[in-house]
Design a protein around this motif. Structure first.
Motif, PDB file in Angstrom:
ATOM      1  N   GLY B  40       0.771  -1.237   0.000  1.00 16.47           N
ATOM      2  CA  GLY B  40       0.000   0.000   0.000  1.00 16.47           C
ATOM      3  C   GLY B  40       0.795   1.275   0.000  1.00 16.47           C
ATOM      4  N   GLY B  41       2.088   1.217  -0.156  1.00 14.14           N
ATOM      5  CA  GLY B  41       2.819   2.472  -0.254  1.00 14.14           C
ATOM      6  C   GLY B  41       3.695   2.797   0.943  1.00 14.14           C
ATOM      7  N   SER B  42       3.706   1.922   1.972  1.00 14.23           N
ATOM      8  CA  SER B  42       4.563   2.218   3.125  1.00 14.23           C
ATOM      9  C   SER B  42       6.038   2.197   2.712  1.00 14.23           C
ATOM     10  CB  SER B  42       4.310   1.218   4.254  1.00 14.23           C
ATOM     11  OG  SER B  42       4.681  -0.075   3.839  1.00 14.23           O
ATOM     12  N   ILE B  43       6.347   1.414   1.688  1.00 11.22           N
ATOM     13  CA  ILE B  43       7.752   1.395   1.243  1.00 11.22           C
ATOM     14  C   ILE B  43       8.116   2.689   0.529  1.00 11.22           C
ATOM     15  CG2 ILE B  43       7.858  -1.132   1.102  1.00 11.22           C
ATOM     16  CD1 ILE B  43       7.881  -0.770  -2.009  1.00 11.22           C
ATOM     17  N   LYS B  44       7.110   3.429   0.060  1.00 16.05           N
ATOM     18  CA  LYS B  44       7.422   4.737  -0.535  1.00 16.05           C
ATOM     19  C   LYS B  44       7.712   5.736   0.576  1.00 16.05           C
ATOM     20  CE  LYS B  44       5.323   4.180  -5.012  1.00 16.05           C
ATOM     21  NZ  LYS B  44       4.330   4.562  -6.009  1.00 16.05           N
ATOM     22  N   LYS B  45       6.905   5.661   1.645  1.00 15.71           N
ATOM     23  CA  LYS B  45       7.105   6.566   2.775  1.00 15.71           C
ATOM     24  C   LYS B  45       8.471   6.333   3.423  1.00 15.71           C
ATOM     25  CE  LYS B  45       3.589   6.071   5.438  1.00 15.71           C
ATOM     26  NZ  LYS B  45       2.361   6.092   6.255  1.00 15.71           N
ATOM     27  N   SER B  46       8.859   5.065   3.543  1.00 18.01           N
ATOM     28  CA  SER B  46      10.104   4.764   4.257  1.00 18.01           C
ATOM     29  C   SER B  46      11.345   5.043   3.413  1.00 18.01           C
ATOM     30  CB  SER B  46      10.112   3.290   4.678  1.00 18.01           C
ATOM     31  OG  SER B  46      10.279   2.451   3.543  1.00 18.01           O
TER      32      SER B  46
END
Lengths: 367, 367
Positions: B40-46
């Motif tokens: 869901g995009g947590s890897i983009k945030k991190s």
């Protein structure tokens, strides 16, 4: 703390009473030239040789043999093995035996493609393999060394009085291993006992290295507890399948790199034991048992908390009302009692090492 | 007793703070079409997404994306993933995420080469893969499921209210795994706790199956002891590297087939937990924690000696002066106290499961 590491062990290991049934499907993966590697003929007595030859014939393989691999395989034997494997254009080295035979097959596997002297290249100069590696498969007949599922290979040079181990990369790990604990039933009693202590010491050497709060040490404790328990049954009844199968499976995992993951390891008992082996030709596991108690008593003060943990978690020593030193010492004593119970060498004198050769041992450690 | 088995886990696992440094050498093994699979995009945030994309670009790969893989990946999403992977002519599926993302990638890997409906073929009919299998590699961001080093894949069909796991053969195990425990630091607290219980229950389910005197159970005890210890540290300080790295490494080994070797296993808690997950979409680990205590209290009388052993060896319950029933019960109670301490769901009500849907759960178990 777990340091950075890579774990990679692609060996396909078939375990159990019917493990040999998997040999045909494994053989189908390789070309037709199979070099069969074995020792002094015990596999002929047990009937295993005939069984394996029948499978090889049915599979239509051309079989060449390297026989007479000794318990401490020599550099000269390795040179001979390389010649045979090269002339046979080996597609697979099938090692049938214990750790010595499998160690030897691995040494041939990295050496046969090259004209360089294998002893000098891999054991004196410790180089990485740079040529073709002949695949190795193994059928294990004696548990202890863990060679069936690792990339280690120990070769001895009696002329130079040196016994040196090289741990290669995962590309040298046998592609498949067939481990039927029943095949270990016919191993001579002394060899079984030596194998048990060999496996125990593999766990121990890794346990007493590096930092404390590491899952590896918790797994090691579980393995030691089961090995102690199973060995007590096995020395009374060597045909107890449950005990022997636990011993076999622990031996494999004691030295297939899992326990070393993320840990520093020094292997001091093995270094001294191998030096004694180079000088005396004694059984590997017995050289370790002769060295271990004195060595651990010696290093105990420098790592007391770990020895306290060893005493309480592995040997169930009750720590109440005792100093750490007392608890740690009781752990070592419990280990020594167990060693006497299973019957392994406790002094270098039992191995035939006389004081006039102590200097040779020191020299053989390379220090 | 150890029954016959084959162990084969060829995954090359890079573990530690610098594990990602191994991605370029792994990528070099595959063709240029890489399908990046994530959630869901947590890897983009991190920032991990950017890091990985940079490595992929430097390696000259053509990158296609399958994003939005949900925590209980659905059959419809799987069908979409297969279309994308097929159109991209994928040489490698690179899964970046937790167990759901990796499970999903494995499902795509066996399905993309075929026109058959993957849900029906692999989850309803439980067939073996018979076409090309696209290699999977993974970068793990959340520990618990063990998916990074096994061949398991759970897919949910919300329309049919079914959540079904398929354990494939070793050819479906990811070829490589990159496990940096630091990447798990940013996982939401609830997910970390659920992951810890998921791993614990993997060990437990195998521990409480089959015969007693098996090295697997001794290893399991060591792993549970370390996991309990490390989890208590991690819930207080999620950035404690030692604790998180132990949790990560245990999670991997809790379900990479080692503990199941030679044992019968039934996975009853998982079967019930998955049924609840199919009906509620609850977090996997929390469905297990809601079921486990009641389940183990229920089966305790039928395997009392093992529960006594669980109590004394894992929870240090003192057996003196107590009946076996009391000791066993104290073990369960100690586990429940620990569950409260680390903070996991203890009732199905907490998962949003209301009594009117109990029938759906029963139906979802397939019984």
């Amino acid at each position: 703390m777990l340091g950075d590491f890579t774990f990679h062990n692609p060996c396909r290991i078939h375990f159990g009473q019917n493990a040999l049934d998997n040999l045909p499907s494994e053989l189908a993966e390789y070309g037709s030239n199979v070099v069969l590697v074995y020792g002094g003929g015990s596999i002929k007595k047990s009937g295993l040789y005939d069984q394996v030859m029948e499978v090889l014939e049915t599979a239509g393989k051309n079989v060449t043999e390297i026989s007479g691999v000794m318990s401490n395989p020599t550099a000269d034997k390795l040179r001979e093995g390389c010649r045979i494997a090269r002339e046979a254009d080996a597609d697979l080295l099938l090692a049938v035996g214990g750790g010595s035979v499998i160690d030897f097959a691995k040494a041939v596997s990295v050496s046969a493609s090259s004209d360089e002297d294998p002893w000098e290249k891999y054991y004196l100069r410790m180089e990485d393999p740079d040529g073709d590696i002949i695949p190795v498969g193994d059928i294990l007949t004696m548990s202890g060394t863990g060679s069936e599922m690792n990339a280690g290979s120990v070769i001895t040079n009696p002329d130079e009085k040196l016994k040196i181990g090289h741990v290669f990369g995962s590309e040298v790990i046998p592609r498949f291993a067939i481990v039927n604990p029943e095949l270990t039933f016919t191993v001579p009693d002394k060899q079984m006992r030596a194998g048990i202590f060999d496996a125990f010491n593999h766990i121990q050497e890794q346990y007493f290295s590096g930092e404390d709060d590491n899952v590896s040490d918790y797994i090691a404790e579980g393995m030691m507890r089961n090995l102690i328990h199973a060995s007590r049954i096995a020395v009374k009844d060597p045909t107890d399948y449950e005990a022997r199968s636990n011993i076999s499976w622990i031996s494999t995992w004691a030295l297939n790199t899992l326990l070393a993951c993320g840990k520093a390891t020094d292997w001091e008992v093995h270094m001294i034991g191998q030096a004694i082996g180079a000088v005396t030709d004694a059984t590997h596991g017995m050289t370790l048992s002769a060295v271990a108690p004195a060595y651990y008593r010696h290093i105990m003060p420098y790592g007391l908390p770990k020895f306290v943990r060893f005493a309480t978690e592995v040997w169930n020593v009750d720590p109440s009302g005792r100093t750490d030193e007392q608890v740690a010492l009781e752990g070592i004593e419990a280990m020594e009692d167990w060693m006497d119970e299973i019957g392994v060498a406790r002094t270098v004198g039992e191995l035939g090492l006389t004081p006039d050769r102590y200097d040779d041992v020191v020299k053989a450690t390379g220090r």
